[in-house]
Design an enzyme around this catalytic site. Structure first.
Site, short mmCIF file in Angstrom:
data_model
loop_
_atom_site.label_atom_id
_atom_site.label_comp_id
_atom_site.label_asym_id
_atom_site.label_seq_id
_atom_site.Cartn_x
_atom_site.Cartn_y
_atom_site.Cartn_z
N HIS A 356 -1.66 4.30 19.08
CA HIS A 356 -2.72 3.63 19.81
C HIS A 356 -3.66 4.57 20.55
O HIS A 356 -4.49 4.12 21.33
CB HIS A 356 -2.14 2.67 20.85
CG HIS A 356 -1.58 1.40 20.28
ND1 HIS A 356 -2.36 0.32 19.94
CD2 HIS A 356 -0.31 1.04 20.00
CE1 HIS A 356 -1.59 -0.65 19.48
NE2 HIS A 356 -0.35 -0.24 19.50
N LYS A 534 -11.35 -4.27 31.39
CA LYS A 534 -10.34 -3.44 30.72
C LYS A 534 -9.70 -2.58 31.78
O LYS A 534 -10.21 -2.47 32.91
CB LYS A 534 -10.95 -2.59 29.61
CG LYS A 534 -12.20 -1.83 30.02
CD LYS A 534 -12.87 -1.17 28.83
CE LYS A 534 -13.67 -2.15 28.02
NZ LYS A 534 -13.14 -2.42 26.69
N ARG A 535 -8.58 -1.94 31.47
CA ARG A 535 -7.96 -1.08 32.46
C ARG A 535 -8.92 0.04 32.83
O ARG A 535 -9.75 0.46 32.02
CB ARG A 535 -6.62 -0.55 31.97
CG ARG A 535 -6.66 0.37 30.79
CD ARG A 535 -5.25 0.68 30.28
NE ARG A 535 -5.28 1.45 29.04
CZ ARG A 535 -5.26 2.78 29.00
NH1 ARG A 535 -5.22 3.47 30.12
NH2 ARG A 535 -5.28 3.41 27.85
N LYS A 540 -12.96 5.01 29.27
CA LYS A 540 -13.61 3.71 29.13
C LYS A 540 -14.92 3.66 29.90
O LYS A 540 -15.71 2.73 29.73
CB LYS A 540 -12.66 2.59 29.56
CG LYS A 540 -11.42 2.50 28.64
CD LYS A 540 -10.44 1.44 29.11
CE LYS A 540 -9.18 1.42 28.26
NZ LYS A 540 -9.38 0.87 26.91
N THR A 642 -9.55 -4.54 21.79
CA THR A 642 -9.48 -5.94 21.37
C THR A 642 -10.29 -6.82 22.31
O THR A 642 -10.66 -7.93 21.93
CB THR A 642 -8.02 -6.42 21.30
OG1 THR A 642 -7.35 -6.09 22.52
CG2 THR A 642 -7.29 -5.80 20.13
N LYS A 646 -12.71 -10.19 21.44
CA LYS A 646 -12.69 -11.48 22.14
C LYS A 646 -14.08 -11.86 22.64
O LYS A 646 -14.52 -13.01 22.52
CB LYS A 646 -11.69 -11.43 23.30
CG LYS A 646 -10.26 -11.24 22.87
CD LYS A 646 -9.38 -10.72 24.00
CE LYS A 646 -8.04 -10.24 23.45
NZ LYS A 646 -7.31 -9.39 24.39
#
Length: 798
Positions: A356, A534-535, A540, A642, A646
């Site tokens: 991942h 998101k975390r 990110k 993901t 969504k």
């Protein structure tokens, strides 16, 4: 095909079942029942409807001698199961009517269930989606994980800073699980290994029990149900009465304290030696229990261990359960007399490993001394595995290297297939983190692009949009999501687009009402809802988002009468307790929000909202209401994503880089319906090779220079010029994730987003095109790929 399970029940019958459980299971009458009592009674009544397909599925698997999939994951972010079961049994209308007849509000009862604290982010939610799809596709499976008492943590903000408190989801009874006290395994740690009559015998120093708790996972229309089996750690000896009677009251509780610690918290802080030891024990604890359990089940059916790989597929969700290879080998060799080489071959034939991450630091490694002290027999087996690997391949890649045990390499070498989770990610896995192992084992790395379950992430969370889809293309898309392409001929139909826009407006109004009720925040639903959930992590790039927000604030203040598009920036996510820079980013976002939201010049045009304690249930409110999806990670760093799927599925165009699954999403929804910016993965590698790239990029951007100067001057921190020194130093001197290099392109693309959003017809068509193009991203498609290419498993429905 299996027929839908007979879940027919009238509202009157269901109301009777709810009342029966209220009386007999909760010991309450209607006059004195609380919301909790009603919710529990409904949950138990629904659980009753799941047991029949669950039993039938188990019988069909046994009788047909079907291959089982065992999915091992540290996380299962399952959310509220009351909604899952209601939707998958197709009983939403019946439940609403039954509750109304009993004088209860459907939404209030549903919202009363706490989210199960069994995960953190995308890894855990992916596991939950996969369990849903395995059941929907009628592929026999068990999910294996840990029954955490407190999970990750409950997030609160104090003065803008993240504060972690214990998650109390198990303070209430968990309605969906069945305790299995008869299913318990001894799990050992420490001690030493002795050679006894030519056999290696492990003499452990510590032992705990792994006790099973089963939750049925029912698929769409109740056709099949699999099992999520979670392990709770319990002491061998519950209480040391002898120590207690000697006055050693602390020591009397030591056995229970050790056991409960193992299954208490998800991802304990491993910046300390104690934390590392606990985390290693957690991973071995649930993996060992799971391997013992599946072997017991296999042998109880009368099979020979020679046939293990033909009937057992074990999937490792990241490196956390990578110890499964040595543990399976240990059991085969030490307990069943299998020769070492044959045991390694058998284990490899069973095991698949999902990677991942492209971050080398995220591939787990343990200090070899710690590993050898906690798992001495497994260390010996890893030496054997490594020696065989080196001899057979001529590779110089080692599992035991520079004083570490490298779990990524262990997972790779012990799996017959290693999969990435997006096309780009899988290619980069071959080129970067596992380039040498790919050369040693050609063809072992394959791709399985992630997916999401449409039952949770459209059918359940977005009733307005699901109604439009069903009215337009008919039913049946819930388990055949690629039928969404049938919406494409309607993208130029004004009536369809008007209804699509109305559905989005209703979802935005729902979110605005939720935020006002929960936080007192007042939002205009007509503004663009720009969402990044998101975390919190540097790659990110939530900090790039908030820097761009400050830059936009500056420009609005400079020209308050300009043609601005009102925008609400909404963040959601948690930072790991030991991740100092991520926690600084959270505080910066909250400090900027406090400044911008009270600015009389800009507050009608720009707001920042960061609701605390992001979880699945919050996502179900935020995602349908999103206008713009922020997927802005540094290219080459997000394995898949993901959340992006969504949001796009629910009609939210993406602003993003060519990273992870963004590449495939853009291909499916159309480049014209995606706001692309930034460096490519190849560009990122080239830019990093340039000395001083971060400082040069900042100095070339007056807009970014101004923003960083304001932060340094304490504009957003009450004059405190030191508060964000860590963020500023990182950006000026390191900026490994290239915020500075992508900033201007990001800002310019955001202004293009503003322009398009003001053209409501064009924007709505873009949003609808995203929904119409997302059918390929169902987790049903992903699971079919795993079953075909990795597991060799088939659906009992065929």
């Amino acid at each position: 095909m299996l027929k839908p399970n007979d879940t027919h029940i009238t509202a009157t019958q269901l109301a009777g079942e709810i009342s029966r459980h209220l009386n007999l299971s909760l010991g309450k009458d209607a006059a004195h029942a609380s919301l909790y009592d009603w919710r529990m009674s409904l949950s138990l009544a629904l659980r009753d409807r799941v047991v029949a397909p669950w039993f039938a599925s188990t019988r069909a698997t046994y009788e047909g001698q079907h291959k089982r999939v065992y999915y091992l994951s540290m996380e299962f972010l399952i959310g509220r199961l009351i909604e899952d079961v209601t939707i998958n049994l197709d009983l939403e209308g019946v439940v609403r009517e039954a509750l109304a007849d009993l004088g209860q509000d459907y939404a209030s009862v549903m919202a009363d269930e706490p989210d199960a604290a069994l995960g953190n982010g995308g890894l855990g939610r992916l596991a939950a989606c996969f369990m849903d799809s395995l059941s929907t596709l009628a592929i026999p499976a068990y999910g294996y994980g840990i029954r955490y008492e407190h999970g990750l943590f409950e997030q609160h903000f104090e003065n803008g800073q993240q504060v972690e408190t214990a998650e109390g989801w198990l303070a209430q009874r968990h309605a969906w699980e069945f305790e299995r006290p008869e299913v318990a395994y001894k799990i050992h740690f420490g001690g030493h290994v002795a050679d006894e009559d030519g056999r290696a015998v492990w003499h452990p120093a510590e032992t705990v029990l792994a006790s099973a708790y089963d939750t049925p996972v029912v698929g769409w229309q109740g056709r099949w149900a699999n099992t999520l089996r979670l392990w709770a750690a319990k002491p061998i000896k519950l209480f040391d009465l002898e120590s207690f009677n000697r006055g050693d009251y602390v020591g009397a509780n030591a056995p229970e304290r050790l056991a409960r610690t193992i299954s208490r918290v998800l991802y304990p802080d491993d910046t300390t030696e104690e934390g590392k030891e606990l985390r290693l024990k957690q991973e071995y604890f649930f993996t060992a229990a799971s391997i013992k359990d599946l072997i017991r089940r296999f042998l109880s059916e009368g099979h020979r261990l020679d046939d293990l790989a033909s009937l057992v597929a074990i999937q490792l969700n990241d490196t956390h359960p990578a110890i499964a290879g040595p543990e399976l080998v240990r059991l085969l060799v030490d307990h069943h007399g299998v020769e070492m080489g044959a045991a390694i071959d058998t284990a490899r034939a069973c095991l698949g490993y999902t990677n991942h991450t492209l971050l080398p630091e995220a591939l787990e490694r343990w200090p070899e001394g710690l590993f050898q002290r906690i798992l001495p027999r497994h260390h010996q087996i890893i030496v054997e595995i490594q020696n065989r690997h080196l001899a057979e391949t001529g590779s110089d890649i080692r599992i035991l290297d520079h004083g570490n045990v490298n779990m990524g390499e262990l997972g790779f070498i012990m799996a017959h297939k290693v999969n990435g989770v997006s096309a780009l990610h899988s290619d980069l896995v071959k080129q970067t983190v596992f380039a040498d192992l790919d050369a040693a084992y050609p063809g072992r790395i394959i791709n399985q692009t992630n997916g999401i379950t449409p039952r949770r992430w459209l059918q359940s969370c977005n009733p307005a949009l699901r109604a439009l889809i069903t009215d337009t293309i008919g039913s049946g898309w819930q388990d055949d999501l690629e039928r969404l392409q049938e919406l494409k001929p309607h993208l130029d139909d004004t009536g369809f687009l008007d209804r699509f826009d109305a559905a989005k407006a209703a979802n935005k109004a729902r979110l605005a009402a939720w935020l006002k009720d929960r936080h007192g925040t007042v939002l205009d639903p007509a503004a663009m809802f720009d969402i990044q959930i998101k975390r919190i992590h540097e790659y990110k790039r939530q900090h790039m988002n908030i820097l761009e927000t400050i830059a936009l604030w500056n420009e609005i203040r400079d020209n308050p009468n300009g043609d601005w598009t009102p925008r609400v920036k909404i963040f959601g996510g948690k930072a790991a307790p030991g991740y100092a820079l991520a926690k600084s980013i959270i505080r910066l976002i909250n400090d900027v929000a406090a400044t911008i939201n009270t600015d009389p010049v800009t507050r009608e045009l720009l707001q920042v909202v960061f609701p605390e304690n992001y979880n699945v249930s919050m996502a179900e409110i935020l995602i349908p209401a999103s206008d713009l999806s922020e997927q802005i990670s540094t290219a080459g760093k997000e394995a898949s994503g993901t959340g992006n799927m969504k949001l796009s599925l629910n009609g939210s165009p993406t602003i993003g880089t060519l990273d992870g699954a963004n590449v495939e999403i853009r291909d499916h929804v159309g480049a014209e319906n995606f706001f692309l910016f930034g460096l490519t993965a190849e560009d990122v590698r080239a830019r990093r090779a340039q000395p001083g790239y971060a400082r040069a990029a900042i100095e070339a951007s007056p807009r970014l220079m101004r923003v960083l100067g304001q932060i340094a001057e304490g504009v957003f921190s009450g004059g405190d010029t030191h508060r964000y020194g860590d963020i500023l130093h990182n950006l000026w001197e390191h900026d490994y994730f290239l915020v500075s290099c992508d900033f201007d392109a990001y800002f310019d693309t955001q202004r293009e987003v503003d322009r398009v959003y003001r053209d409501r017809a064009r924007w709505t068509r873009m949003a609808a095109a995203n929904t119409a193009g997302m059918g390929w991203f169902s987790s049903d498609r992903t699971i079919r790929g795993y079953a075909r290419d990795i597991w060799g498993a088939t659906s009992v429905a065929h």
